[in-house]
Design a protein around this motif. Structure first.
Motif, PDB file in Angstrom:
ATOM      1  N   ILE A  17       1.130 -28.010 -14.616  1.00 14.77           N
ATOM      2  CA  ILE A  17       0.731 -29.058 -13.661  1.00 14.77           C
ATOM      3  C   ILE A  17       1.728 -29.142 -12.528  1.00 14.77           C
ATOM      4  O   ILE A  17       1.362 -29.220 -11.347  1.00 14.77           O
ATOM      5  N   GLY A  18       2.998 -29.116 -12.856  1.00 11.83           N
ATOM      6  CA  GLY A  18       4.030 -29.248 -11.838  1.00 11.83           C
ATOM      7  C   GLY A  18       4.153 -28.050 -10.923  1.00 11.83           C
ATOM      8  O   GLY A  18       4.589 -28.187  -9.772  1.00 11.83           O
ATOM      9  N   ARG A  19       3.746 -26.870 -11.422  1.00  5.84           N
ATOM     10  CA  ARG A  19       3.945 -25.654 -10.632  1.00  5.84           C
ATOM     11  C   ARG A  19       2.644 -25.127 -10.019  1.00  5.84           C
ATOM     12  O   ARG A  19       2.623 -24.027  -9.461  1.00  5.84           O
ATOM     13  N   ALA A  20       1.572 -25.897 -10.086  1.00  7.74           N
ATOM     14  CA  ALA A  20       0.282 -25.445  -9.550  1.00  7.74           C
ATOM     15  C   ALA A  20       0.229 -25.655  -8.044  1.00  7.74           C
ATOM     16  O   ALA A  20      -0.608 -26.391  -7.523  1.00  7.74           O
ATOM     17  N   THR A  21       1.133 -24.994  -7.342  1.00  6.06           N
ATOM     18  CA  THR A  21       1.246 -25.158  -5.886  1.00  6.06           C
ATOM     19  C   THR A  21       0.890 -23.889  -5.126  1.00  6.06           C
ATOM     20  O   THR A  21       1.019 -23.847  -3.901  1.00  6.06           O
ATOM     21  N   ALA A  22       0.470 -22.845  -5.816  1.00  2.00           N
ATOM     22  CA  ALA A  22       0.072 -21.603  -5.147  1.00  2.00           C
ATOM     23  C   ALA A  22      -1.316 -21.763  -4.533  1.00  2.00           C
ATOM     24  O   ALA A  22      -2.031 -22.736  -4.800  1.00  2.00           O
ATOM     25  N   ARG A  23      -1.707 -20.804  -3.728  1.00  2.00           N
ATOM     26  CA  ARG A  23      -3.060 -20.837  -3.157  1.00  2.00           C
ATOM     27  C   ARG A  23      -4.090 -20.711  -4.270  1.00  2.00           C
ATOM     28  O   ARG A  23      -5.125 -21.398  -4.255  1.00  2.00           O
ATOM     29  N   ILE A  24      -3.836 -19.839  -5.263  1.00  2.00           N
ATOM     30  CA  ILE A  24      -4.737 -19.658  -6.395  1.00  2.00           C
ATOM     31  C   ILE A  24      -3.975 -19.974  -7.671  1.00  2.00           C
ATOM     32  O   ILE A  24      -2.925 -19.379  -7.947  1.00  2.00           O
ATOM     33  N   ASN A  25      -4.502 -20.920  -8.472  1.00  2.00           N
ATOM     34  CA  ASN A  25      -3.865 -21.333  -9.717  1.00  2.00           C
ATOM     35  C   ASN A  25      -4.883 -21.181 -10.846  1.00  2.00           C
ATOM     36  O   ASN A  25      -5.965 -21.779 -10.787  1.00  2.00           O
ATOM     37  N   ILE A  26      -4.548 -20.378 -11.860  1.00  2.00           N
ATOM     38  CA  ILE A  26      -5.516 -20.047 -12.906  1.00  2.00           C
ATOM     39  C   ILE A  26      -4.935 -20.348 -14.282  1.00  2.00           C
ATOM     40  O   ILE A  26      -3.837 -19.889 -14.619  1.00  2.00           O
ATOM     41  N   ALA A 154      -8.494 -23.022 -11.215  1.00  2.00           N
ATOM     42  CA  ALA A 154      -9.566 -22.415 -11.999  1.00  2.00           C
ATOM     43  C   ALA A 154      -9.157 -22.288 -13.459  1.00  2.00           C
ATOM     44  O   ALA A 154      -7.984 -22.085 -13.777  1.00  2.00           O
ATOM     45  N   THR A 155     -10.154 -22.406 -14.336  1.00  2.00           N
ATOM     46  CA  THR A 155      -9.949 -22.165 -15.762  1.00  2.00           C
ATOM     47  C   THR A 155     -10.908 -21.077 -16.221  1.00  2.00           C
ATOM     48  O   THR A 155     -11.974 -20.874 -15.622  1.00  2.00           O
TER      49      THR A 155
END
Length: 432
Positions: A17-26, A154-155
């Motif tokens: 949650i804390g590191r979901a700062t990229a353009r694409i987070n999967i 995305a999951t």
């Protein structure tokens, strides 16, 4: 409004949650591993801090799956506490309100869904079960995330290692502005040991490695690699509590009917088989002839332990592509007609789970089925394309069995864990 420390989250969930700062987070990995909750929280936090320009989107296989997998969990007060009251949605509507922001809900069942994205500009997007969406839709969605700082969340459960999401994105994470987190069942601290055992019982073979171990593995070899004639074929049948039937219809190919019974020992039995192969007999039959022959067979078949003849299935699940034949059966008064659930992958998984748990046995009289099951194999050409599909040959009785077993899975699935405990060691590693 949202205190992460007050929620029962694992260290991996909090970190993602804390590191979901990229353009694409999967978030990818096994079922029930906590990836969906973590990804939804990351998405909601992003909504709370989003600027005024650009749309906010949630995408999934359909509107119904978006409601079930995304909005309903967010509205669960037991999971999200005070946050839940800020998630507003009317079932069936194509928009929702999250923290006061309008969120657009887009189903993407096929390649045509790509057109729903054209012309829009988005700043945030959430994708539920990404591997189930068309690649073209995913590519178009990324192109529409053009607001500075736009992000995608995305999951997905694992699929083939040749799936486009794996080869084009996860494997290229170092080249892309992409972060990914792999979750296993053990990463969810809220699951009870009994639930984990029950869930593990439902997946065997390929699906166990994907859905329980969270591995991106290829489909290869036999579809039912747990099949053991010595363990699965029986010469006698116990008394039956219920009957169902599955019908795979063919004109130039074989037509097969499998009579499936639920025995008093809580096991499923392929009790009997009716089959007509026009290629082998050099005689084709009309829909009316097929209907008459099948109805007569059901009327005259007799369970070995019963004095009276006849089996009346509660439901008869027919190949959904056989519309004219279904109409003929209905006109002839065959009761309990229903369209079979023809999701091939899920159907194979249901049959495989029942076989591995020792909950599905086949009577020795089912010669066509017994001839097909050992050779029922994954198609290597489909595997090379990143798809899971069996070879479409010599599969008519296998399909009829799949129709009956999968269409009734809700009736017997609770028996799987008990069956695996009783048969541990009997069928080898796949039944443990």
């Amino acid at each position: 409004m949202l205190d992460l420390d007050a929620l029962p989250l694992s260290r991996k969930q909090l970190t993602s949650i804390g590191r979901a700062t990229a353009r694409i987070n999967i978030w990818h990995g096994s079922v029930r591993s906590g990836k969906t909750i973590a990804s939804l929280l990351a998405f909601v936090i992003a909504v709370a801090t989003a600027g005024p320009s650009g749309l906010i989107i949630i995408c999934g296989r359909s509107l119904q799956t978006i409601e079930r997998n995304c909005l309903e969990p967010l509205q669960d007060r037991a999971l999200f506490g005070p946050l839940a009251k800020h998630i507003i949605h009317t079932r069936g509507a194509t928009t929702a309100t999250i923290l006061g922001r309008t969120v657009h809900l887009i189903g993407a069942a096929d390649a045509r869904a790509e057109g729903r994205l054209r012309g829009l500009t988005a700043q945030l997007a959430y994708v539920d079960e990404a591997t189930l969406l068309p690649e073209g839709f995913w590519v178009q969605l990324l192109a529409r995330l053009s607001v500075p700082g736009a992000r995608l969340f995305a999951t997905t459960n694992p699929d083939s290692p040749r799936h486009w999401l794996k080869t084009g994105y996860l494997d290229r994470a170092a080249e892309l502005n992409l972060r990914a987190w792999h979750f296993k069942l053990a990463d969810n601290p809220s699951l009870s040991p009994q639930y984990v055992a029950d869930l593990a019982a439902e997946y065997v073979g390929l699906w166990r490695r994907r859905m329980i171990d969270g591995a991106w593995v290829v489909a290869e070899g036999a579809v039912y690699d747990m099949w053991d004639e010595a363990a699965h074929v029986v010469a006698e049948l116990p008394p039956m509590r219920r009957y169902w039937a599955g019908i795979d219809y063919g004109t130039t190919n074989a037509t097969s009917v499998i009579l499936l019974g639920l025995g008093t020992d809580d096991r499923l039995y392929a009790c009997a088989e009716w089959r007509h192969d026009s290629r082998a007999t050099h005689r084709q039959m009309t829909d009316a002839q097929y209907s008459a022959a099948i109805r007569q067979w059901l009327k005259t078949w007799r369970h070995p332990s019963e004095q009276t003849a006849g089996a009346t299935p509660e439901w008869v699940f027919v190949d959904p592509s056989a519309a004219s034949f279904s109409t003929q059966l209905w006109q002839d008064g065959l009761p309990g007609l229903a369209r079979a659930n023809n999701n091939v992958r899920d159907g194979i998984r249901s049959v495989a789970a029942a076989l591995a748990a020792g909950r599905l046995l086949v009577h020795e009289s089912c010669e066509g089925l017994l001839g097909e099951l050992p050779g029922y194999s994954w198609d290597p050409k489909a595997t090379a394309r990143g798809e899971d599909a069996p070879i479409k040959a010599d599969d008519h009785s296998a399909d009829a069995l799949r129709y009956a077993v999968h269409s009734t899975a809700h009736e017997w699935r609770h028996l799987l864990a008990r069956g695996q405990q009783r048969t541990a060691g009997l069928l080898g590693e796949t039944s443990s």
